[in-house]
Motif scaffolding. Structure first.
Motif, PDB file in Angstrom:
ATOM      1  N   TYR A  38       0.651  -1.223   0.003  1.00  0.00           N
ATOM      2  CA  TYR A  38       0.004   0.136   0.041  1.00  0.00           C
ATOM      3  C   TYR A  38       0.922   1.276   0.008  1.00  0.00           C
ATOM      4  O   TYR A  38       1.733   1.276   0.731  1.00  0.00           O
ATOM      5  CB  TYR A  38      -1.147   0.222   1.201  1.00  0.00           C
ATOM      6  N   ALA A  39       0.619   2.075  -0.956  1.00  0.00           N
ATOM      7  CA  ALA A  39       1.039   3.441  -1.050  1.00  0.00           C
ATOM      8  C   ALA A  39       1.444   4.232   0.444  1.00  0.00           C
ATOM      9  O   ALA A  39       0.335   4.181   1.133  1.00  0.00           O
ATOM     10  CB  ALA A  39       0.593   4.226  -2.224  1.00  0.00           C
ATOM     11  N   PRO A  40       2.444   4.890   0.480  1.00  0.00           N
ATOM     12  CA  PRO A  40       3.356   5.214  -0.324  1.00  0.00           C
ATOM     13  C   PRO A  40       4.582   3.945  -0.466  1.00  0.00           C
ATOM     14  O   PRO A  40       5.500   4.064  -0.967  1.00  0.00           O
ATOM     15  CB  PRO A  40       4.282   6.272   0.239  1.00  0.00           C
ATOM     16  N   ALA A  41       4.270   2.919   0.313  1.00  0.00           N
ATOM     17  CA  ALA A  41       5.272   1.779   0.188  1.00  0.00           C
ATOM     18  C   ALA A  41       5.455   1.174  -1.106  1.00  0.00           C
ATOM     19  O   ALA A  41       4.318   1.278  -1.867  1.00  0.00           O
ATOM     20  CB  ALA A  41       4.980   0.851   1.060  1.00  0.00           C
ATOM     21  N   ALA A  42       6.325   0.483  -1.594  1.00  0.00           N
ATOM     22  CA  ALA A  42       6.137  -0.174  -2.988  1.00  0.00           C
ATOM     23  C   ALA A  42       6.671  -1.500  -2.964  1.00  0.00           C
ATOM     24  O   ALA A  42       7.266  -1.598  -2.124  1.00  0.00           O
ATOM     25  CB  ALA A  42       7.319   0.739  -3.729  1.00  0.00           C
TER      26      ALA A  42
END
Length: 390
Positions: free
Chosen positions: A210-214
């Motif tokens: 889930y954003a902001p994780a990539a």
């Protein structure tokens, strides 16, 4: 009847045990909601189901090569190229009955009796059992909720020995939902390779971030270090194919051959119809992921807000998978003395099933899945709160 010591010392899967208890209570007429099982509540995409039907209609029910159909192995290799830019061929892939069999095959191929595996904790419930069955020794490396349950090189340094053979990484994590960045993953892997420690990267939830994780993967690192890394993945979560059992591993061809020996003497190829369904998944639309990640992120935020209102409870924000792993020991009182008694009380009094944190190596916690509808999640949390908070 004599049962081997190997089996007598083996604990059943905690998540499957909880699910069986849930089904038993339902059979008795009890209303029970399971927040325990790691299974998306979305439907399998129609084109994948149709491919399975077509395979049956066309008589695709015969043996296939043990490591999988050539075209499926090529498609799985293309997965790593398409998403992560890692160049791989069919010979680098084995298709397995879920990610679980890929992991088991790896442990059986890599470990000799007494070899140690560094396992960051909290950890998925089946890792220690599989390591033990392969003759290995689990060395848990504790992590902290203050660091989102993510391990560091400094943590690993404190637990490495001359017998350390493998480092097992899991991102996104089951049970915590913790996600390593690409840089963090490669830092950990580089440390391991520098000490001649093999790295297994379990990336079954890699598309559920889930954003902001990539999304991140060790597949590019594998391309540069093919003799020191293996990557495990599956379609179970991404395509809601949990029951069809579709896993795959990326590894050096010699390691793939070793894993194929194990598989050839145990299960042979995975279900042939499943393989054609998996091929359709790889080659078709991935739109289901957009709907899933949107819903899971919304539910995650809701459950974090709810847990944050409970006195003494802390919970790191998960950036992937569909679990939270709150620290609940501030609520241990009276007949609740640990995570098992807490989950037992919730199952019996609230009709809600969770998995005790002890199964994952941290008895302060419980794993809560938010792979259920928004309404079911909200109602379940209300029932939990009434039991635990009064």
């Amino acid at each position: 009847m004599h049962i081997s010591e190997r089996i007598r010392g083996l604990k059943p899967s905690a998540t499957l045990t909880i699910n069986a208890k849930t089904q038993q209570l339902r059979a008795q007429g009890r209303e029970v909601v399971s927040l325990a099982v790691g299974e998306p509540d979305f439907s399998t995409p129609a084109h994948v189901i149709q491919a399975a039907k077509d395979a049956l209609d066309n008589g695709k029910t015969r043996y296939t090569p043990v490591p999988g159909l050539p075209e499926l192995r090529k498609a799985a290799a293309g997965y790593f190229q398409g998403f992560y830019g890692a160049e791989a061929d069919a010979e680098h892939i084995i298709c397995t009955a879920g990610g679980k069999q890929a992991l088991y095959n790896l442990f059986m191929t890599l470990l000799d009796p007494g070899d140690e595996v560094l396992l960051p904790g909290p950890y998925w419930v089946s890792y220690p059992a599989m390591i033990s069955l392969a003759g290995g020794v689990t060395k848990v490396v504790p992590t902290s909720e203050h660091n989102d349950f993510l391990v560091t090189v400094e943590d690993l340094e404190q637990h490495v020995t001359d017998n350390t053979r493998v480092l097992l990484l899991n991102s996104p994590s089951n049970p915590t939902g913790g996600v390593y960045t690409q840089e963090q993953l490669e830092e950990l892997a580089a440390w391991a390779v520098s000490k001649d420690i093999f790295v297994i990267s379990d990336e079954v939830y890699d598309r559920l971030v889930y954003a902001p994780a990539a999304p991140a993967s060790l597949s590019p690192f594998w391309q540069r270090n093919p003799e020191h890394v293996a990557v495990v993945n599956a379609l179970s979560k991404s395509f809601c194919l949990t029951g069809m059992r579709v896993g795959f591993a990326l590894a050096h061809p010699e390691l793939i051959k070793g894993m194929s020996k194990i598989q050839g003497q145990s299960t042979s190829n995975i279900n042939s119809v499943t393989q054609y369904a998996a091929l359709a998944a790889f080659n078709g639309s991935w739109d289901v992921l957009d709907r899933m990640t949107e819903a899971f992120a919304r539910r995650r935020d809701y459950i974090l807000e709810t847990l944050g209102s409970w006195p003494g409870v802390t919970c790191p924000k998960p950036n992937g998978a569909f679990y939270v792993f709150p620290v609940l020991n501030a609520l241990y009182k009276g007949d609740i003395t640990d995570s098992t008694t807490l989950c037992t009380k919730l199952l019996e009094e609230a009709g809600v099933a969770l998995v005790p944190g002890s199964a994952f190596g941290d008895d302060r916690c419980a794993r809560i899945s938010y792979a259920v509808s928004d309404d079911v999640l909200a109602d379940s949390l209300d029932k939990i709160a009434k039991v635990l908070l009064g």
